[in-house]
Scaffold this motif. Structure first.
Motif, PDB file in Angstrom:
ATOM      1  N   UNK A   1       0.563  -1.162   0.183  1.00 30.09           N
ATOM      2  CA  UNK A   1       0.207   0.025   0.227  1.00 30.09           C
ATOM      3  C   UNK A   1       0.982   1.197   0.278  1.00 30.09           C
ATOM      4  N   UNK A   2       0.354   2.232  -0.972  1.00 32.18           N
ATOM      5  CA  UNK A   2       1.615   3.584  -1.629  1.00 32.18           C
ATOM      6  C   UNK A   2       0.177   4.396  -1.106  1.00 32.18           C
ATOM      7  N   UNK A   3       0.559   5.280   0.288  1.00 36.75           N
ATOM      8  CA  UNK A   3       0.033   6.599   0.096  1.00 36.75           C
ATOM      9  C   UNK A   3       0.955   7.963   0.148  1.00 36.75           C
ATOM     10  N   UNK A   4       0.607   8.629   0.205  1.00 33.37           N
ATOM     11  CA  UNK A   4       0.403   9.820   0.235  1.00 33.37           C
ATOM     12  C   UNK A   4       0.273  10.799   1.137  1.00 33.37           C
ATOM     13  N   UNK A   5       0.581  11.843   2.214  1.00 31.82           N
ATOM     14  CA  UNK A   5       0.542  12.256   3.240  1.00 31.82           C
ATOM     15  C   UNK A   5       1.112  13.345   3.407  1.00 31.82           C
ATOM     16  N   UNK A   6       0.571  14.518   3.898  1.00 28.20           N
ATOM     17  CA  UNK A   6       0.665  15.846   3.871  1.00 28.20           C
ATOM     18  C   UNK A   6       0.408  16.950   5.704  1.00 28.20           C
ATOM     19  N   UNK A   7       0.866  17.441   5.695  1.00 26.10           N
ATOM     20  CA  UNK A   7       1.818  18.142   6.108  1.00 26.10           C
ATOM     21  C   UNK A   7       3.342  16.992   7.065  1.00 26.10           C
ATOM     22  N   UNK A   8       4.164  16.703   6.337  1.00 22.70           N
ATOM     23  CA  UNK A   8       5.045  16.258   6.956  1.00 22.70           C
ATOM     24  C   UNK A   8       5.133  16.162   9.002  1.00 22.70           C
ATOM     25  N   UNK A   9       5.095  15.184   9.403  1.00 19.02           N
ATOM     26  CA  UNK A   9       5.172  15.040  10.625  1.00 19.02           C
ATOM     27  C   UNK A   9       3.002  15.043  10.914  1.00 19.02           C
ATOM     28  N   UNK A  10       2.699  14.863   9.945  1.00 18.51           N
ATOM     29  CA  UNK A  10       1.515  13.757  10.312  1.00 18.51           C
ATOM     30  C   UNK A  10       0.864  12.362  11.077  1.00 18.51           C
ATOM     31  N   UNK A  11       2.209  12.158  10.018  1.00 13.02           N
ATOM     32  CA  UNK A  11       2.130  10.367  10.605  1.00 13.02           C
ATOM     33  C   UNK A  11       2.612  10.267  11.362  1.00 13.02           C
ATOM     34  N   UNK A  12       3.316  10.842  12.734  1.00 15.93           N
ATOM     35  CA  UNK A  12       3.603  10.082  13.649  1.00 15.93           C
ATOM     36  C   UNK A  12       2.860  10.837  14.865  1.00 15.93           C
ATOM     37  N   UNK A  13       1.837  12.001  14.117  1.00 20.75           N
ATOM     38  CA  UNK A  13       0.614  12.504  14.756  1.00 20.75           C
ATOM     39  C   UNK A  13       0.107  11.511  15.269  1.00 20.75           C
ATOM     40  N   UNK A  14       0.145  11.094  13.668  1.00 19.81           N
ATOM     41  CA  UNK A  14      -1.651  10.425  13.872  1.00 19.81           C
ATOM     42  C   UNK A  14      -1.240   8.707  15.214  1.00 19.81           C
TER      43      UNK A  14
ATOM     44  N   UNK B   1       1.014   8.470  17.775  1.00 16.00           N
ATOM     45  CA  UNK B   1       0.577   9.138  18.672  1.00 16.00           C
ATOM     46  C   UNK B   1      -1.121   8.620  19.114  1.00 16.00           C
ATOM     47  N   UNK B   2      -1.594   9.571  18.299  1.00 17.92           N
ATOM     48  CA  UNK B   2      -2.217   9.750  18.875  1.00 17.92           C
ATOM     49  C   UNK B   2      -3.966   8.176  19.321  1.00 17.92           C
ATOM     50  N   UNK B   3      -3.519   7.554  18.009  1.00 17.51           N
ATOM     51  CA  UNK B   3      -4.300   6.574  18.295  1.00 17.51           C
ATOM     52  C   UNK B   3      -3.641   5.432  18.371  1.00 17.51           C
ATOM     53  N   UNK B   4      -2.492   5.246  19.442  1.00 22.26           N
ATOM     54  CA  UNK B   4      -1.568   4.876  20.264  1.00 22.26           C
ATOM     55  C   UNK B   4      -1.478   3.929  19.197  1.00 22.26           C
ATOM     56  N   UNK B   5      -1.386   3.335  17.462  1.00 24.03           N
ATOM     57  CA  UNK B   5      -0.938   2.316  16.922  1.00 24.03           C
ATOM     58  C   UNK B   5       0.739   1.486  17.565  1.00 24.03           C
ATOM     59  N   UNK B   6      -0.019   0.505  16.949  1.00 25.31           N
ATOM     60  CA  UNK B   6       1.407  -0.577  17.578  1.00 25.31           C
ATOM     61  C   UNK B   6       2.234  -0.824  16.368  1.00 25.31           C
ATOM     62  N   UNK B   7       3.109   0.187  16.181  1.00 27.49           N
ATOM     63  CA  UNK B   7       4.436   1.147  15.132  1.00 27.49           C
ATOM     64  C   UNK B   7       5.468   1.380  16.058  1.00 27.49           C
ATOM     65  N   UNK B   8       6.560   0.855  15.796  1.00 23.78           N
ATOM     66  CA  UNK B   8       7.657   1.268  16.138  1.00 23.78           C
ATOM     67  C   UNK B   8       8.507   1.799  15.355  1.00 23.78           C
ATOM     68  N   UNK B   9       9.464   2.932  15.595  1.00 21.47           N
ATOM     69  CA  UNK B   9      10.116   3.128  14.461  1.00 21.47           C
ATOM     70  C   UNK B   9      11.935   2.760  15.168  1.00 21.47           C
ATOM     71  N   UNK B  10      12.122   1.896  13.505  1.00 19.35           N
ATOM     72  CA  UNK B  10      13.654   0.988  13.660  1.00 19.35           C
ATOM     73  C   UNK B  10      14.769   1.803  13.241  1.00 19.35           C
ATOM     74  N   UNK B  11      16.370   1.634  13.753  1.00 20.21           N
ATOM     75  CA  UNK B  11      16.587   2.241  14.033  1.00 20.21           C
ATOM     76  C   UNK B  11      17.755   1.191  13.018  1.00 20.21           C
ATOM     77  N   UNK B  12      18.720   1.627  13.029  1.00 21.31           N
ATOM     78  CA  UNK B  12      19.940   0.954  11.792  1.00 21.31           C
ATOM     79  C   UNK B  12      20.678  -0.177  13.239  1.00 21.31           C
ATOM     80  N   UNK B  13      21.301  -0.466  12.588  1.00 22.60           N
ATOM     81  CA  UNK B  13      21.858  -1.231  13.964  1.00 22.60           C
ATOM     82  C   UNK B  13      23.818  -0.648  13.946  1.00 22.60           C
TER      83      UNK B  13
END
Length: 306
Positions: free
Chosen positions: A115-128, A130-142
């Protein structure tokens, strides 16, 4: 906005950006236009932590910020592709002995693998999230040496470089791929041919000799340089752009046209009234940026950087 091609210089040296800068200005009479800056973050789902829920494989999500748009690629390895569903429908048609019977018999999934989406403005995804407490975590490079504290607020990866113009027909973007800890992982090069918004490639992998030749000439002559073209075929891109509601709307329009009757006897009909002036997926505006973002994410994921 024009037709673009992307290449990856995997083993570019730390001086690669300056070498390309000198090559474009001295040998191609290029002009510096500005900075090229993209940021990418990747996430993974944590559905497996829900008690009683069996998950075959966790889902992944990558978000690339380009100017004022964020392009988000979600992948669910356990979900089928649309091509798989169409193949199953065709097989059901052949077994059922009637065209169209298999299409209705095969139940469509709630979502496909990509699934490929376009979202605006920047930062809206992280805010969403956090608001819905979605079960997603950020991945960091080893390979990142940055401290883990407060890393969730920073960018995981950036592409930082320059934009050049060559004559009036070409734009060239070059940038280093930089991890969160400052480690450089090669370079990305993108050439844009402004006179053509669309160029249907004759090759199966979607490569263009016109763009490949320019990107090759831009690269400095360095021994053992590892460069690869980043491409996608038109059929693959159509599947990425597929939209259920859009397809249903087009089917309804076709049915209405068939019910209204044929207008071929109308002397004022020229015959090209049904030809679209712009096709979905043409390399114009946000669609050009979407295709570029999809290729960049795919290239970095294939190398395990994301």
């Amino acid at each position: 906005m024009g037709f673009t091609g992307l290449a990856r210089w995997i083993n570019a040296p730390t001086t690669g950006l300056e070498l390309i800068n000198q090559n474009i200005i001295r040998n191609h009479h290029g002009q510096f236009k500005g900075r090229w800056n993209l940021s990418v973050r990747s996430y993974r789902s944590t559905l497996g932590s829900i008690p009683g829920l069996q998950v075959h494989s966790e889902r992944s999500m990558c978000a690339l910020t380009m100017n004022e748009n964020v392009f988000v690629l979600l992948e669910d390895p356990s979900a089928p592709t649309r091509a798989d569903m169409l193949a199953n429908a065709q097989q059901a048609d052949s077994q059922g002995g009637g065209a169209g019977q298999g299409t209705s018999a095969v139940q469509g999934p709630p979502h496909y693998r990509t699934t490929f989406l376009t979202i605006r403005p920047p930062g809206a995804l992280e805010q969403l999230l956090a608001q819905i407490r979605a079960r997603w975590i950020s991945v960091r490079q080893s390979g990142s040496n940055a401290p883990q504290r407060n890393q969730g607020m920073g960018q995981q990866l950036v592409i930082d470089g320059y934009v050049f113009s060559i004559g009036t027909d070409w734009l060239v973007r070059v940038g280093n791929v930089i991890l969160a800890g400052g480690v450089v992982k090669g370079m990305l090069l993108e050439a844009e041919y402004l006179p053509l918004p669309v160029l249907r490639s004759q090759t199966a992998d979607g490569t263009s000799e016109l763009l490949s030749n320019l990107l090759t000439s831009v690269l400095p002559n360095i021994r053992d340089a590892k460069t690869v073209a980043v491409t996608i075929s038109d059929s693959q891109w159509e599947e990425v752009l597929w939209d259920r509601e859009e397809e249903e709307r087009q089917d309804q329009e076709k049915q209405m046209e068939q019910q209204s009757g044929d207008s071929s006897d109308d002397i004022y009909v020229s015959g090209d009234q049904n030809l679209p002036t712009q096709r979905r997926g043409d390399w114009l505006g946000v669609d050009r940026d979407r295709r570029s973002a999809f290729l960049i994410i795919g290239a970095l994921k294939s190398e395990g950087i994301l």
